[in-house]
Scaffold this motif. Structure first.
Motif, PDB file in Angstrom:
ATOM      1  N   PHE A 205       0.783  -1.315  -0.039  1.00  0.00           N
ATOM      2  CA  PHE A 205      -0.035  -0.074   0.251  1.00  0.00           C
ATOM      3  C   PHE A 205       0.787   1.300  -0.211  1.00  0.00           C
ATOM      4  CE2 PHE A 205      -4.660  -0.568   1.098  1.00  0.00           C
ATOM      5  CZ  PHE A 205      -4.568  -1.951   0.324  1.00  0.00           C
ATOM      6  N   LYS A 206       1.959   1.261   0.652  1.00  0.00           N
ATOM      7  CA  LYS A 206       2.742   2.272   0.905  1.00  0.00           C
ATOM      8  C   LYS A 206       3.496   2.644  -0.523  1.00  0.00           C
ATOM      9  CE  LYS A 206       3.808   3.744   5.046  1.00  0.00           C
ATOM     10  NZ  LYS A 206       3.673   2.612   5.969  1.00  0.00           N
ATOM     11  N   LEU A 207       3.835   1.670  -1.313  1.00  0.00           N
ATOM     12  CA  LEU A 207       4.242   1.957  -2.636  1.00  0.00           C
ATOM     13  C   LEU A 207       3.205   2.095  -3.624  1.00  0.00           C
ATOM     14  CD1 LEU A 207       6.524  -1.207  -3.324  1.00  0.00           C
ATOM     15  CD2 LEU A 207       7.207   1.141  -3.423  1.00  0.00           C
ATOM     16  N   PHE A 208       1.976   1.817  -3.391  1.00  0.00           N
ATOM     17  CA  PHE A 208       0.800   1.986  -4.115  1.00  0.00           C
ATOM     18  C   PHE A 208       0.746   3.701  -4.184  1.00  0.00           C
ATOM     19  CE2 PHE A 208      -3.568   3.010  -4.951  1.00  0.00           C
ATOM     20  CZ  PHE A 208      -3.644   2.585  -6.144  1.00  0.00           C
ATOM     21  N   TYR A 209       0.682   4.015  -2.666  1.00  0.00           N
ATOM     22  CA  TYR A 209       0.675   5.403  -2.777  1.00  0.00           C
ATOM     23  C   TYR A 209       1.680   6.345  -3.214  1.00  0.00           C
ATOM     24  CZ  TYR A 209       1.706   9.779  -0.325  1.00  0.00           C
ATOM     25  OH  TYR A 209       2.093  11.277  -0.016  1.00  0.00           O
ATOM     26  N   LEU A 210       2.952   5.754  -2.985  1.00  0.00           N
ATOM     27  CA  LEU A 210       4.134   6.447  -3.934  1.00  0.00           C
ATOM     28  C   LEU A 210       3.846   6.579  -5.428  1.00  0.00           C
ATOM     29  CD1 LEU A 210       6.895   7.784  -3.210  1.00  0.00           C
ATOM     30  CD2 LEU A 210       7.862   5.167  -3.703  1.00  0.00           C
ATOM     31  N   ILE A 211       3.481   5.406  -6.076  1.00  0.00           N
ATOM     32  CA  ILE A 211       3.213   5.351  -7.700  1.00  0.00           C
ATOM     33  C   ILE A 211       2.197   6.378  -7.841  1.00  0.00           C
ATOM     34  CG2 ILE A 211       2.342   4.068  -9.238  1.00  0.00           C
ATOM     35  CD1 ILE A 211       3.574   1.639  -7.717  1.00  0.00           C
ATOM     36  N   SER A 212       1.004   6.261  -6.946  1.00  0.00           N
ATOM     37  CA  SER A 212      -0.097   7.202  -7.620  1.00  0.00           C
ATOM     38  C   SER A 212       0.184   8.741  -7.288  1.00  0.00           C
ATOM     39  CB  SER A 212      -1.496   6.918  -6.799  1.00  0.00           C
ATOM     40  OG  SER A 212      -1.440   6.049  -5.827  1.00  0.00           O
ATOM     41  N   VAL A 213       0.977   8.929  -6.356  1.00  0.00           N
ATOM     42  CA  VAL A 213       1.366  10.435  -5.713  1.00  0.00           C
ATOM     43  C   VAL A 213       2.248  10.959  -6.874  1.00  0.00           C
ATOM     44  CG1 VAL A 213       3.263  10.333  -4.196  1.00  0.00           C
ATOM     45  CG2 VAL A 213       1.510  12.058  -3.942  1.00  0.00           C
ATOM     46  N   LEU A 214       3.194  10.052  -7.497  1.00  0.00           N
ATOM     47  CA  LEU A 214       4.249  10.535  -8.482  1.00  0.00           C
ATOM     48  C   LEU A 214       3.378  10.698  -9.683  1.00  0.00           C
ATOM     49  CD1 LEU A 214       7.219   8.473  -7.835  1.00  0.00           C
ATOM     50  CD2 LEU A 214       7.031  11.039  -7.194  1.00  0.00           C
ATOM     51  N   ILE A 215       2.579   9.901 -10.119  1.00  0.00           N
ATOM     52  CA  ILE A 215       1.753  10.019 -11.247  1.00  0.00           C
ATOM     53  C   ILE A 215       0.905  11.330 -11.310  1.00  0.00           C
ATOM     54  CG2 ILE A 215       0.053   9.249 -12.805  1.00  0.00           C
ATOM     55  CD1 ILE A 215       0.863   6.295 -12.093  1.00  0.00           C
TER      56      ILE A 215
END
Lengths: 238, 145
Positions: A205-215
């Motif tokens: 979930f942390k990585l998912f957040y990182l990915i979506s925030v970067l996009i």
């Protein structure tokens, strides 16, 4: 990381790798949680909602702290990237909060006997959702995006006080919501076979957040810098 | 750090601290209202309202659950390991309701000191384990492993 074109190029390079890692972690966590982990001695299979509920609830707090800290950095140093990360985090954090509330409600009906109760934990988490919605609304309401970011950062910092209240609500007051299982100084009160998938999901979930925030941040950056040279160069290359 | 930035940093820190202190005072003042339920000790000591509806929370005493009639009426005792309050309830109990389980019930006190519940909610604890582990824990209470 300070300059926008560099930020854009760098994140473009790491995004595919992050996505791959995130998919693997969440797949492993789901497999472990829904298939491998044993049923709970009291709740049976219903406890498996923990694998979505708990990581979302953790992320709802984590994303808020990131948003407030980036907002503060934006206010103090006028760093564009920090402002953008702060405003891009809000919709993602709101989604995590919503997910935590909904999954909790679905679990609460069979286990507690009620969809919703006004205890301190549930109420403060609902206030968190309203704070996120306030941030999103305020940002959309102000035309000039740099002014908007500053207004939003102050709102986020004011709401920061809610974070420890949510976390400690189950210890400070009598609540229907149970106390912490994993995030306490003592040994976690969850069996290892159930804990490992939970931790996999949490990192996923942390990585998912990182990915979506970067996009989201990349999109926001392009929009804000649409008149600058590096964006037009980028467009010419296409 | 430039003086202007330092000033802004202190301003933000002061704001966050001031809000935290204000929230602390506010929550402290409303402490009693933020409690979701009263414990049996507080009820016996007369701290709970005697006419209004309130919530009572505690452990269901082992062996205290009785069904006096053939309807949905059920009687049981609630304890916080210091005092005991009897509860009467008519309706369907949640899945997790059992003896030794924590519950929260909403209702009011009758003149004879029995708590008449309109709603019973089960309070889940923070322990998660497979059934085999729970069984072996019952046989030999020890660490969770």
């Amino acid at each position: 990381m300070g300059s926008p074109p560099h930020f854009y190029r760098f994140t473009g390079k790491i995004l595919p790798w992050l996505s791959l890692l995130c998919t693997l972690l969440i797949a492993a966590g789901l497999w472990g949680g829904l298939v491998e982990a044993p049923a709970d001695y009291q709740q049976g299979d219903s406890f498996r909602i923990i694998y979505v509920h708990v990581p979302s609830a953790w992320m709802s707090l984590f994303v808020y702290v990131v948003m407030a800290v980036c907002g503060a950095i934006g206010l103090i140093w006028h760093m564009k990237n920090a402002e953008i990360i702060a405003v891009s985090s809000a919709p993602i954090g709101a989604s995590f909060t919503f997910l935590a509330l909904v999954t909790g409600s679905l679990w609460g009906k069979p286990m507690w006997g009620s969809w919703w109760v006004w205890d301190a934990r549930l109420t403060s988490e609902l206030i968190l959702l309203f704070l996120y919605l306030g941030v999103i609304g305020l940002y959309a309401a102000i035309e000039d995006k740099r002014t908007a970011s500053r207004a939003v950062a102050i709102l986020a910092l004011v709401g920061l006080v809610n974070i420890p209240i949510i976390h400690y609500s189950v210890e400070w007051w009598n609540t229907l919501h149970q106390g912490p299982t994993v995030t306490k100084f003592d040994k976690p009160s969850i069996h290892v076979s159930m804990l490992i998938p939970l931790l996999l999901m949490a990192v996923g979930f942390k990585l998912f957040y990182l990915i979506s925030v970067l996009i989201r941040a990349r999109g926001e950056l392009i929009e804000r810098e649409s008149n600058s040279n590096w964006v037009s160069e980028l467009l010419e290359k296409r | 750090m430039k003086p202007v930035r330092k000033q802004r940093l202190y301003l933000i820190l002061a704001m966050v601290v001031a809000i935290a202190v204000a929230a602390g005072f506010g929550l402290n003042a409303f402490n009693q209202n933020l409690m979701f339920f009263f414990a049996p000790t507080e009820v016996v000591a007369g701290k709970a309202p005697d006419t209004a509806v309130f919530r009572l929370g505690g452990m269901v005493v082992e062996g205290s659950v009785q069904r006096p009639g053939d309807d949905l009426r059920v009687r049981f005792d609630l304890t916080d390991f210091e005092q005991v309050v009897s509860v009467e309830y008519t309706g369907i109990l949640p899945d997790l309701f059992r003896e030794g389980q924590g519950i929260v019930s909403r209702g009011r006190l009758r003149a004879d000191g029995v708590f008449v519940a309109e709603e019973v909610l089960a309070k889940h604890d923070e322990n998660y384990m497979p059934p085999e582990v729970a069984d072996s824990l019952k046989k030999a209470p020890g660490d969770l492993e």
